[in-house]
Design an enzyme around this catalytic site. Structure first.
Site, PDB file in Angstrom:
ATOM      1  N   ASP A 138      35.008  43.597  52.800  1.00  0.00           N
ATOM      2  CA  ASP A 138      34.020  44.581  52.367  1.00  0.00           C
ATOM      3  C   ASP A 138      33.073  44.996  53.483  1.00  0.00           C
ATOM      4  O   ASP A 138      32.689  44.193  54.326  1.00  0.00           O
ATOM      5  CB  ASP A 138      33.211  44.024  51.199  1.00  0.00           C
ATOM      6  CG  ASP A 138      34.025  44.041  49.910  1.00  0.00           C
ATOM      7  OD1 ASP A 138      34.463  45.133  49.521  1.00  0.00           O
ATOM      8  OD2 ASP A 138      34.237  42.963  49.338  1.00  0.00           O
ATOM      9  N   GLU A 173      36.134  48.803  37.855  1.00  0.00           N
ATOM     10  CA  GLU A 173      36.319  47.579  38.631  1.00  0.00           C
ATOM     11  C   GLU A 173      35.006  46.839  38.727  1.00  0.00           C
ATOM     12  O   GLU A 173      34.019  47.358  39.242  1.00  0.00           O
ATOM     13  CB  GLU A 173      36.810  47.916  40.036  1.00  0.00           C
ATOM     14  CG  GLU A 173      38.266  48.316  40.054  1.00  0.00           C
ATOM     15  CD  GLU A 173      38.724  48.647  41.460  1.00  0.00           C
ATOM     16  OE1 GLU A 173      38.325  47.934  42.396  1.00  0.00           O
ATOM     17  OE2 GLU A 173      39.454  49.635  41.586  1.00  0.00           O
TER      18      GLU A 173
END
Lengths: 395, 255
Positions: free
Chosen positions: B57, B46
């Site tokens: 995040d 990824e």
């Protein structure tokens, strides 16, 4: 006739709005979306909300005909005195409403973002009132700049958590609040302070602030025999006070709406927060709107002397009012706002908040006709800005 | 069939995916990181598209994103880097970013460049299913791009079934209600959640992410799901050790 300026079921005003949220927040947003209208318009909610607005906030706030500004502009300039609300600004109309909603949903823990600290104080206030845990996220830079409001929040029992990411200001505080909500999805209610964020927040906050224009209508009717002014003027950062002042006039296009953004050092100076002039369509904090960004979609940090207006986006309703030209978007620089604040202080004995001063500064830029009836939403008082006012008077 | 689906269907279990932010720790490290991960047996990789406001995040990936942006990374450079990598690795690449990056870059231009670089899978955590269905599904399909959806312990059964129907590669199973970031252990509650999802017999492969930080959490996750994604722990490794010991990191996770 179909209303033009109400959101669709999915929360869209034209192309703007929606709910661009990670799947992690889907249940939270769905819970709100499914319940907010029913709860807000229930008899029990309305009764408590109205009681608190009247007896705790101090509503209705006066609609005052400013002799000084009326004379200067050869018009009738009314000031809607939101500065007289408890905690010093219109922000509390929304926090009272949302805290009641949070209670109805059985939430125990309240989180909020704040820039200058006004929404943080308004949230800490209602959490104290309702005995709920309160956590306010605030950019590390703003914590330093707005020490008195940090102290107020703490005195009211809130925890103030510094946002240390990114530019350490309002947008980052909002990111941190969203991250906290993702991590605590069940017990926590996110009390957003403006008409921003994913649907249903923009609509919900607009409805809770709509009391401003509801009162303007009644008061103008009583004072002038006509509930409609020619023009309503309000400053716009995220846009909650403007949404409230415009709300009941949105569908009546005979009433001109003027939204005033912060130009900072000048719209094209590179130090500005005039989102409608500098932004492009984008997604921020869960909503598609007009957004200040670079060519790769990275969000650009705005600047204004007023910490309540330096948001890189604008509520989706306002993005639509701009695109559809329903509202006229003007802007005022730091200096123009300061001058307008000094002027109002001298001619009316009212020290406005720096945010509000931008709306007042716009009067000098409007083409005002003789006898024009103008309502300026005096969204907040200037106590929090005294240091800035003092510093700039000396200079 | 996409290369990723071939990998998912061939191996079926203990699938190992690793995430990193393009342009971190150095602007031009992207290629080496991808090649080293591939050479050491990572099944798919990824590539994070660094964003100024990554709301899903945690601190580690916020940090790597901020450094990468400071290094000057942008989508033009990332696609150039990916063009160089194309054909040199066997592991399929997945792009993970935020919707505004795609919007501003231009949805069509983004898709065209993905196609040019051999990217067949994207993860956009702030693109909700309804927006995907209404505005992106047809466009992505035209360019052979599949979108990965996330599910969490709070996602209803009904919605998981809908997500399974909409998915054409894997479902990203978020291990707990949290943003990304290393947690250290897998709890009984998480095991119950994995079992609950597994019992639904979904058509999509199930890959766990968020909180997979070491061999122990990787192995535990793989007992219940088809594989797992390691993100923050690897980014921390890059932060502390640089790009020369990627082999050691990967060997510490997979046998």
């Amino acid at each position: 006739m179909e209303p033009k300026f109400q959101p669709t079921k999915e929360g869209y005003y034209g192309q703007f709005g929606g709910a661009f949220i990670p799947e992690l927040l889907f249940p939270n947003i769905k819970e709100l979306e499914d319940n907010y209208l029913e709860i807000i318009y229930s008899d029990a909610f309305q009764k408590e909300y109205k009681y608190l607005l009247d007896q705790y906030v101090g509503r209705p706030t006066p609609l005052y005909l400013s002799k000084g500004l009326s004379k200067k502009h050869n018009a009738s300039v009314y000031l809607k005195r939101e500065d007289l609300c408890h905690t010093g600004a219109h922000k509390v109309n929304n926090t009272i409403g949302q805290i009641l909603l949070a209670k109805h949903l059985g939430k125990k823990r309240i989180i909020a973002e704040t820039g200058a600290g006004q929404h943080g104080v308004a949230t800490a206030t209602v959490c104290a009132l309702m005995d709920l845990e309160c956590i306010v996220f605030m950019g590390e830079v703003d914590i330093e700049r707005q020490a008195p409001n940090v102290a107020r929040m703490k005195m009211l029992g809130a925890s103030v958590v510094p946002a240390k990411s990114g530019s350490k200001t309002l947008k980052d505080a909002t990111n941190e609040a969203i991250r906290d909500w993702i991590g605590n999805p069940e017990e926590t209610y996110y009390l957003i302070g403006s008409v921003v964020g994913p649907h249903p927040y923009p609509d919900m906050v607009a409805r809770l602030q709509a009391v401003i224009s509801e009162e303007i209508k009644e008061q103008l009717l009583a004072q002038t025999g006509n509930e409609n002014p020619d023009t309503v003027v309000a400053c716009v950062g995220g846009g909650s006070n403007a949404a409230g002042a415009f709300y009941h006039y949105l569908e009546n296009e005979d009433v001109e709406l003027v939204a005033v953004e912060a130009a900072g050092l000048g719209v094209n100076s590179g130090e500005s927060a005039a989102t409608s002039q500098l932004g492009e369509v984008g997604v921020i904090h869960g909503s598609k709107t007009i957004l200040m960004q670079d060519e790769f979609g990275q969000i650009v940090e705005p600047y204004s002397i007023s910490a309540g207006l330096d948001y890189p986006g604008v509520g989706p309703l306002h993005a639509y009012l701009y695109e559809s030209k329903r509202a006229t978007f003007l802007n005022a620089t730091d200096q123009e706002a300061l001058d307008a604040a000094y002027e109002l202080s001298r001619v009316e004995g009212i020290i406005p908040a720096l945010e509000t001063a931008h709306a007042l500064a716009a009067l000098d830029k409007m083409d005002i006709k003789e006898g024009q009836v103008i309502v300026v939403n005096l969204s907040g008082r200037g106590d929090k800005d005294l240091q800035t006012y003092i510093d700039n008077l000396k200079a | 069939m996409s290369l990723l689906n071939t990998v998912l269907n061939t191996k079926q279990d203990k699938l190992c995916s690793v995430f990193f932010s393009a342009g971190f720790p150095g602007l031009n490290d992207t290629k080496k990181i991808i090649q080293d991960l591939d050479a050491n047996g990572v099944d798919f990789i990824e590539v994070g598209l660094p964003y100024s406001d990554p709301m899903a995040d945690g601190e580690t990936i916020q940090y790597s994103s901020a450094v990468a942006l400071k290094n000057g990374i942008n989508l033009d450079i990332i696609f150039e880097q990916l063009k160089e990598v194309k054909g040199t690795v066997k592991a399929p690449l997945v792009l993970m970013g935020y919707l505004n990056q795609v919007l501003k870059y231009g949805e069509i231009k983004f898709c065209e460049l993905c196609q040019e670089c051999g990217i067949e899978t994207v993860i956009l955590p702030d693109l909700p299913m309804i927006e995907y269905e209404n505005h992106y599904k047809a466009l992505f399909a035209k360019y052979g791009i599949s979108n990965v959806f996330l599910i969490t312990p709070q996602t209803s059964k009904e919605r998981i079934l809908k997500i399974d129907e909409m998915s054409d590669s894997f479902i990203y199973v978020v291990a707990s209600s949290s943003i990304t970031g290393a947690k250290g252990e897998i709890s009984q509650g998480q095991v119950d959640y994995f079992n609950r999802i597994k019992a639904m017999n979904l058509k999509s492969k199930l890959i766990v992410g968020f909180g997979i930080s070491n061999k122990s959490t990787f192995d535990t996750a793989c007992e219940y799901m088809n594989g797992a994604i390691i993100g923050s722990a690897f980014v921390n490794h890059l932060k502390n050790e640089g790009v020369d010991t990627i082999d050691q990191f990967v060997k510490g996770i997979i046998d």
